[in-house]
Design a protein around this motif. Structure first.
Motif, PDB file in Angstrom:
ATOM      1  N   PHE A 100      -1.331   8.486  20.904  1.00 55.56           N
ATOM      2  CA  PHE A 100      -1.247   9.850  20.930  1.00 55.56           C
ATOM      3  C   PHE A 100      -0.269  10.359  21.668  1.00 55.56           C
ATOM      4  O   PHE A 100       0.261  11.387  21.492  1.00 55.56           O
ATOM      5  CB  PHE A 100      -2.854  10.347  21.269  1.00 55.56           C
ATOM      6  N   ASP A 101      -0.274  10.043  23.317  1.00 54.77           N
ATOM      7  CA  ASP A 101       0.709  10.576  24.075  1.00 54.77           C
ATOM      8  C   ASP A 101       2.064  10.297  23.636  1.00 54.77           C
ATOM      9  O   ASP A 101       2.819  11.260  23.776  1.00 54.77           O
ATOM     10  CB  ASP A 101       0.540   9.898  25.639  1.00 54.77           C
ATOM     11  N   GLN A 102       2.509   9.249  23.288  1.00 61.87           N
ATOM     12  CA  GLN A 102       3.609   8.904  22.684  1.00 61.87           C
ATOM     13  C   GLN A 102       4.098   9.730  21.729  1.00 61.87           C
ATOM     14  O   GLN A 102       5.228  10.419  21.545  1.00 61.87           O
ATOM     15  CB  GLN A 102       3.651   7.342  22.362  1.00 61.87           C
ATOM     16  N   ASP A 103       3.076  10.021  20.419  1.00 61.12           N
ATOM     17  CA  ASP A 103       3.419  11.014  19.390  1.00 61.12           C
ATOM     18  C   ASP A 103       3.688  12.096  19.827  1.00 61.12           C
ATOM     19  O   ASP A 103       4.608  12.821  19.432  1.00 61.12           O
ATOM     20  CB  ASP A 103       2.070  10.852  18.626  1.00 61.12           C
ATOM     21  N   TYR A 104       2.734  12.684  20.817  1.00 64.88           N
ATOM     22  CA  TYR A 104       3.062  13.905  21.478  1.00 64.88           C
ATOM     23  C   TYR A 104       4.662  13.987  22.291  1.00 64.88           C
ATOM     24  O   TYR A 104       5.339  15.062  21.756  1.00 64.88           O
ATOM     25  CB  TYR A 104       2.022  14.426  22.536  1.00 64.88           C
ATOM     26  N   ALA A 105       4.877  13.216  22.853  1.00 64.98           N
ATOM     27  CA  ALA A 105       6.365  12.981  23.473  1.00 64.98           C
ATOM     28  C   ALA A 105       7.282  13.258  22.491  1.00 64.98           C
ATOM     29  O   ALA A 105       8.229  13.744  22.509  1.00 64.98           O
ATOM     30  CB  ALA A 105       6.547  11.833  24.570  1.00 64.98           C
ATOM     31  N   MET A 106       7.375  12.109  21.509  1.00 65.93           N
ATOM     32  CA  MET A 106       8.177  12.220  20.349  1.00 65.93           C
ATOM     33  C   MET A 106       8.346  13.514  19.728  1.00 65.93           C
ATOM     34  O   MET A 106       9.518  13.826  19.417  1.00 65.93           O
ATOM     35  CB  MET A 106       7.809  11.286  19.408  1.00 65.93           C
ATOM     36  N   GLY A 107       7.342  14.249  19.527  1.00 63.20           N
ATOM     37  CA  GLY A 107       7.336  15.467  18.991  1.00 63.20           C
ATOM     38  C   GLY A 107       8.195  16.524  19.649  1.00 63.20           C
ATOM     39  O   GLY A 107       8.911  17.238  19.372  1.00 63.20           O
ATOM     40  N   VAL A 108       7.950  16.527  21.030  1.00 66.66           N
ATOM     41  CA  VAL A 108       8.511  17.501  21.925  1.00 66.66           C
ATOM     42  C   VAL A 108       9.974  17.016  22.074  1.00 66.66           C
ATOM     43  O   VAL A 108      10.905  18.085  21.818  1.00 66.66           O
ATOM     44  CB  VAL A 108       7.972  17.508  23.347  1.00 66.66           C
ATOM     45  N   TYR A 109      10.320  15.898  22.293  1.00 66.40           N
ATOM     46  CA  TYR A 109      11.537  15.469  22.066  1.00 66.40           C
ATOM     47  C   TYR A 109      12.386  15.788  20.682  1.00 66.40           C
ATOM     48  O   TYR A 109      13.505  16.407  20.724  1.00 66.40           O
ATOM     49  CB  TYR A 109      11.763  13.824  22.073  1.00 66.40           C
ATOM     50  N   GLY A 110      11.670  15.714  19.526  1.00 68.85           N
ATOM     51  CA  GLY A 110      12.260  15.826  18.310  1.00 68.85           C
ATOM     52  C   GLY A 110      12.476  17.319  18.291  1.00 68.85           C
ATOM     53  O   GLY A 110      13.670  17.779  17.676  1.00 68.85           O
ATOM     54  N   ARG A 111      11.663  18.126  18.604  1.00 65.95           N
ATOM     55  CA  ARG A 111      11.772  19.493  18.580  1.00 65.95           C
ATOM     56  C   ARG A 111      12.887  19.933  19.429  1.00 65.95           C
ATOM     57  O   ARG A 111      13.748  20.938  19.305  1.00 65.95           O
ATOM     58  CB  ARG A 111      10.541  20.256  18.956  1.00 65.95           C
ATOM     59  N   GLU A 112      12.946  19.353  20.698  1.00 64.51           N
ATOM     60  CA  GLU A 112      14.214  19.749  21.546  1.00 64.51           C
ATOM     61  C   GLU A 112      15.428  19.362  20.737  1.00 64.51           C
ATOM     62  O   GLU A 112      16.538  20.301  21.184  1.00 64.51           O
ATOM     63  CB  GLU A 112      13.971  19.087  23.003  1.00 64.51           C
TER      64      GLU A 112
END
Lengths: 167, 76
Positions: A100-112
């Protein structure tokens, strides 16, 4: 390949050539059987049930530890992956939370990354718009250079370079 | 180590893909804003978006209308 999503129209066989390369004339192909039925009665079927239960819990509680714990409890109560979950409950919860944490981090990175790209694209699109306008109005390249220098604060050299690429 | 290398690579590819998607969207926004200001018709703007950004007609129409709606909402 195991499919645990909710789409109804999933093909039984996926072909690399047909589904990803528009049936191009390639000498090689890779065909994969898609397993998606819960009613197999084996461990794969149980894993698919677990994934569906987890999805429903995520819909209720979000991507949280509570969702993972509830999904595991529901599956244990219904005899799904029971033997495995009885022995490794904590390990499974830890892995789920990490994912879940990894998914969240990936989401933030992708949006950035998308934001960075959008900013660059906007500037490029605006310059293209100015160039297109100049062409439509019959302006010369010199006029376009002057407009782009004024509107975007570019040097004459940079403006000329952009226009040469777009004119 | 190899898992980490692969993960780094996958992250890089994913980042580039998202950046490219953002860039395309940004280009459409930039084009629509400027072309609208300069008095281009919607059909002309759609044609330019198709030509410059490489979108298909249906997608270009959808994007252009969406952006024009957003601009109009902001102006209200």
């Amino acid at each position: 390949m195991i499919y645990t999503g909710n789409r109804k129209a999933v093909k039984d066989i996926i072909s690399l050539k047909e589904d990803f390369w528009d049936n191009a004339n390639l000498p090689l192909d890779l065909r994969v059987k898609v397993i998606r039925s819960e009613d197999r009665g084996d461990i794969i079927g149980q894993y698919i049930i677990f994934a569906h239960v987890l999805d429903s819990q995520i819909n209720i509680h979000g991507r949280t530890k509570l969702a993972a714990e509830n999904a595991i409890r529901i599956c244990q109560d219904n005899g799904v992956l029971k033997e495995y979950l009885d022995g490794r409950r904590k390990e499974v919860v830890d892995i789920m939370v990490m994912l879940f944490d990894q998914d969240y981090a990936m989401g933030v990175y992708g949006r950035e990354r998308e934001r960075v790209g959008e900013k660059r694209g906007k500037k490029c699109g605006k310059i293209e718009g100015v160039v297109e306008t100049c062409r439509k109005l019959g302006a010369t390249i010199d006029d376009a250079v002057r407009m782009i220098m004024e509107d975007f604060g570019l040097s004459q050299e940079a403006a000329l370079k952009q226009i040469r690429e777009l004119w | 180590m190899f898992i980490l290398f692969d993960q780094d690579y996958a992250m890089g590819v994913y980042g580039l893909e998202r950046e490219r998607r953002g860039e395309k969207r940004g280009m459409v926004i930039g084009l629509v804003k400027v072309c609208r200001k300069q008095g281009f018709t919607i059909d002309e703007i759609v044609r330019i978006v198709i030509e410059k950004v490489g979108l298909k007609e249906k997608a270009a129409l959808k994007q252009v209308h969406k952006i024009l709606r957003k601009i109009a909402d902001k102006e209200d």
